[in-house]
Design a protein around this motif. Structure first.
Motif, PDB file in Angstrom:
ATOM      1  N   VAL A  43      -0.773 -25.836 -63.253  1.00  0.00           N
ATOM      2  CA  VAL A  43      -0.372 -26.421 -61.966  1.00  0.00           C
ATOM      3  C   VAL A  43       0.536 -25.480 -61.177  1.00  0.00           C
ATOM      4  CG1 VAL A  43      -0.659 -28.797 -62.739  1.00  0.00           C
ATOM      5  CG2 VAL A  43       1.574 -27.705 -62.975  1.00  0.00           C
ATOM      6  N   ARG A  62       3.937 -32.297 -54.052  1.00  0.00           N
ATOM      7  CA  ARG A  62       2.562 -32.806 -53.928  1.00  0.00           C
ATOM      8  C   ARG A  62       1.583 -31.918 -54.689  1.00  0.00           C
ATOM      9  NH1 ARG A  62       0.229 -36.105 -49.824  1.00  0.00           N
ATOM     10  NH2 ARG A  62      -2.013 -36.054 -50.024  1.00  0.00           N
ATOM     11  N   GLU A  63       1.777 -30.601 -54.632  1.00  0.00           N
ATOM     12  CA  GLU A  63       0.879 -29.666 -55.317  1.00  0.00           C
ATOM     13  C   GLU A  63       0.898 -29.887 -56.829  1.00  0.00           C
ATOM     14  OE1 GLU A  63       1.940 -28.259 -51.387  1.00  0.00           O
ATOM     15  OE2 GLU A  63       3.238 -28.710 -53.094  1.00  0.00           O
ATOM     16  N   THR A  65       1.519 -32.731 -58.312  1.00  0.00           N
ATOM     17  CA  THR A  65       0.837 -34.005 -58.528  1.00  0.00           C
ATOM     18  C   THR A  65      -0.673 -33.846 -58.446  1.00  0.00           C
ATOM     19  OG1 THR A  65       2.742 -35.109 -57.565  1.00  0.00           O
ATOM     20  CG2 THR A  65       0.723 -36.383 -57.716  1.00  0.00           C
ATOM     21  N   GLU A  66      -1.134 -33.138 -57.428  1.00  0.00           N
ATOM     22  CA  GLU A  66      -2.572 -32.897 -57.296  1.00  0.00           C
ATOM     23  C   GLU A  66      -3.099 -32.089 -58.478  1.00  0.00           C
ATOM     24  OE1 GLU A  66      -2.582 -31.032 -53.461  1.00  0.00           O
ATOM     25  OE2 GLU A  66      -2.802 -32.937 -52.409  1.00  0.00           O
ATOM     26  N   GLY A  67      -2.292 -31.126 -58.937  1.00  0.00           N
ATOM     27  CA  GLY A  67      -2.672 -30.335 -60.108  1.00  0.00           C
ATOM     28  C   GLY A  67      -2.796 -31.190 -61.354  1.00  0.00           C
ATOM     29  N   CYS A  68      -1.877 -32.147 -61.522  1.00  0.00           N
ATOM     30  CA  CYS A  68      -1.953 -33.045 -62.681  1.00  0.00           C
ATOM     31  C   CYS A  68      -3.217 -33.896 -62.622  1.00  0.00           C
ATOM     32  CB  CYS A  68      -0.717 -33.940 -62.752  1.00  0.00           C
ATOM     33  SG  CYS A  68       0.747 -33.094 -63.337  1.00  0.00           S
ATOM     34  N   ASP A  69      -3.583 -34.349 -61.446  1.00  0.00           N
ATOM     35  CA  ASP A  69      -4.806 -35.137 -61.320  1.00  0.00           C
ATOM     36  C   ASP A  69      -6.047 -34.302 -61.661  1.00  0.00           C
ATOM     37  OD1 ASP A  69      -3.890 -37.701 -60.760  1.00  0.00           O
ATOM     38  OD2 ASP A  69      -3.759 -37.323 -58.606  1.00  0.00           O
ATOM     39  N   GLN A  70      -5.990 -32.991 -61.439  1.00  0.00           N
ATOM     40  CA  GLN A  70      -7.116 -32.124 -61.794  1.00  0.00           C
ATOM     41  C   GLN A  70      -7.110 -31.775 -63.282  1.00  0.00           C
ATOM     42  OE1 GLN A  70      -6.762 -28.804 -59.143  1.00  0.00           O
ATOM     43  NE2 GLN A  70      -7.451 -29.961 -57.364  1.00  0.00           N
ATOM     44  N   GLY A  77      -6.866 -40.124 -60.344  1.00  0.00           N
ATOM     45  CA  GLY A  77      -5.917 -40.124 -59.229  1.00  0.00           C
ATOM     46  C   GLY A  77      -4.621 -40.858 -59.503  1.00  0.00           C
ATOM     47  N   MET A  80      -1.252 -39.145 -58.229  1.00  0.00           N
ATOM     48  CA  MET A  80      -0.984 -39.239 -56.789  1.00  0.00           C
ATOM     49  C   MET A  80      -0.466 -40.628 -56.438  1.00  0.00           C
ATOM     50  SD  MET A  80      -0.697 -37.641 -54.028  1.00  0.00           S
ATOM     51  CE  MET A  80      -1.571 -36.117 -54.076  1.00  0.00           C
ATOM     52  N   TRP A  83       3.056 -40.824 -57.703  1.00  0.00           N
ATOM     53  CA  TRP A  83       3.922 -39.940 -56.915  1.00  0.00           C
ATOM     54  C   TRP A  83       4.391 -40.628 -55.641  1.00  0.00           C
ATOM     55  CZ3 TRP A  83       2.694 -37.164 -52.230  1.00  0.00           C
ATOM     56  CH2 TRP A  83       3.640 -36.190 -51.886  1.00  0.00           C
TER      57      TRP A  83
END
Length: 146
Positions: A43, A62-63, A65-70, A77, A80, A83
């Protein structure tokens, strides 16, 4: 030295949303047998930041969080969603009314006791008050005779 949280902590209903977010990150990371270093690489952040987020000491970007979702595909999701909730309560309780006011704000005004910025824009006022204080020769309490 970092302190690992016990997965049992994640079941505590009294956790703050920020701490809950961190526990969810830690639970997913340990479930996938990832180290903090590996998650940090995935991430684009450091191991110490991952540890602070897991403890609830740091609000994740946010980055992250988005990385964790990936990285954690079974979350659908979830990070997010968590978050957004964590951001809402990331401030101390005494500060929440100010956050609510900021959401309603339509402009920003500043107060300066030496003069307002509007005085500087108006040429007539600017000439009368060249330094933002009383007019020259007014004999005010702070005025020095030249």
């Amino acid at each position: 030295m970092t302190v690992e949280l016990s997965p049992d902590d994640a079941t505590d209903p009294g956790l703050s949303p920020l701490r809950n977010f961190g526990n969810e990150v830690m639970l997913e990371r340990t479930r996938m047998n990832m180290s903090r270093v590996e998650l940090g690489r995935a991430v684009a952040c450091g191991e110490s930041l991952v540890a602070k987020i897991e403890r609830g000491d740091r609000v994740p970007q946010r980055e992250f969080t988005e990385g964790c979702d990936q990285v954690f595909p079974h979350g659908n999701g979830r990070f997010m969603r968590l978050w957004r909730l964590a951001l809402r309560y990331a401030y101390p309780p005494w500060f929440w009314p100010y956050v609510a006011l900021e959401k309603k704000a339509t402009g920003l005004r500043m107060f300066n006791p030496r003069g307002s910025s509007g005085d500087r824009a108006d040429p007539e006022l600017r000439d009368r008050h060249p330094q933002g204080g009383p007019p020259q020769g007014s004999g005010g309490p702070c005025h020095r005779a030249t």
